[in-house]
Write a protein that holds these residues in place. Sequence first.
Motif, short mmCIF file in Angstrom:
data_model
loop_
_atom_site.label_atom_id
_atom_site.label_comp_id
_atom_site.label_asym_id
_atom_site.label_seq_id
_atom_site.Cartn_x
_atom_site.Cartn_y
_atom_site.Cartn_z
N GLN A 175 0.84 -1.19 0.00
CA GLN A 175 0.00 0.00 0.00
C GLN A 175 0.88 1.24 0.00
O GLN A 175 2.02 1.21 0.48
N ASN A 340 -8.52 7.91 -0.66
CA ASN A 340 -9.17 6.74 -1.24
C ASN A 340 -10.53 6.58 -0.58
O ASN A 340 -10.62 6.32 0.63
N LYS A 342 -13.97 4.63 -0.08
CA LYS A 342 -14.55 3.30 -0.25
C LYS A 342 -15.87 3.22 0.50
O LYS A 342 -16.10 3.96 1.45
N PHE A 356 -3.65 3.42 -0.49
CA PHE A 356 -4.06 2.87 -1.78
C PHE A 356 -3.24 1.64 -2.10
O PHE A 356 -2.03 1.62 -1.82
N GLN A 359 -3.30 -0.49 -7.82
CA GLN A 359 -4.37 -0.58 -8.81
C GLN A 359 -5.55 0.34 -8.49
O GLN A 359 -6.41 0.56 -9.34
N GLU A 360 -5.59 0.87 -7.27
CA GLU A 360 -6.67 1.77 -6.89
C GLU A 360 -6.36 3.22 -7.25
O GLU A 360 -7.25 4.07 -7.22
#
Length: 459
Positions: A175, A340, A342, A356, A359-360
């Motif tokens: 991350q 981020n 969610k 993150f 890929q995010e």
Amino acid sequence: MNLFKKLLYAFVFLFEGIQMHLFAQSPNNVVDEVIWVVGDEAILRSDVEAARMDFGANISGNPYCVIPEQLAIQKLFLHQAQLDSVEVENSQISANMEARLNELIMRAGSKEKLEEYYHKTMTQIREMMFESLKEQYTVQRVRENLTSDIKVTPAEVRRYFKDMPEDSLPWISDQVEVQIITQQPRIPQEEIERVKAELRDYTDRVNNGESSFSTLAILYSEDPGSARYGGEMDYVGRGELDPAFANVAFSLTDPKKISKVVESEYGFHIIQLVDKRGDKVKVRHILRKPKLAQADIDTTMVRMDSIAEDIRKEKYSFEEAATFLSDDKDSRNNRGLMTNVKFDQSVGDQIRTSRFQLQELPAEVAKVVSTMKTGEISNPFLMVNSKGKEVCAVVKLKTHIKAHRASMSEDFQVLKDVVMAKLQEQKINQWIKDKQKSTYIRINEGWGDCDFEYPGWIK
């Protein structure tokens, strides 16, 4: 196969539902027959054969047992959706549908080959795909409704993992925390006037009867989500729209009138009213975006390079530059730190985190960050922001959390999600068993000699 995997397959079938419907009508398909009835819904042999053809190699167990059971589970959810009057917005379906349709076209080689293979027009294929995806979203909504009351406390999380061996704890992928500064290249006034003139010309063409608003939107609008539907959007509230766009959209009263040109964060629009319903409005629009000249991009890239170099020389900090020099509203007030967002089912709302997985991140940011060291400042690069505009950016890799076993102190949210998923699985499991008892189920001879996950199908 355990419940989790079986439910996963159920949703694979839903996600690929269009293929099942299309294959079911292929001229090469087997003679069809009804093999199960769940409530007032039939499961066809062709449904099973289509799924087996697509996913047979990935199914553990007898596909003629596993697949019908998963299709039956879908029928239970859809029946519950009827009882609860569950509805999904068309806008949720549209974008996903186009992505999946493009995938089918790529597999076939062209639109013409896809139409030839299925003996249907693209319009007919779209209609079938829409219905299949609508079922998918409906099932998801029912599942969410069934588990919406489940809450997880920190004490429950600690109890769940208290005696679990360390090597059984979830594995956390790499991350990162990333700070960003963006600046949008200057758009010459003559380019803005050109775009406004285009939109005024569209208005004149509609008013003169030369074309319809919908046709012009399909041909020229740069909003990929609505253009293919003639610029039409679903019913939305004021708070769901860009403020400038909302002010104009909600002021419209005559569906025959077209708004003046309005500027939003996305570009320039003309808007036409379709309908109003309470505090929501339904409109169609055409979006046009001014084009950037390479010279203006180059000028901004040089300026961003100077900012990055000044930060490296410690003339000012990245945080100060992000606060006072960045155009990025989403991170500017957070000293450049990207957020981020969610959805957390345990609280029924969105959560915000600075972490993150690669890929995010936006693709351009992820590509740059993947080669950086902690604390490093990137060279400037071009990216597309959340509003669909090209901007110049520099980023700083603030933190790199290497892959590791989850711990209560560092990864509480991940562990909480594990417990939440377990409780949701248990509730859905019990709901299916209860639903079997109150639903009419008939299985044709030769299709019931199976070791089902839920024996309640046989009564």
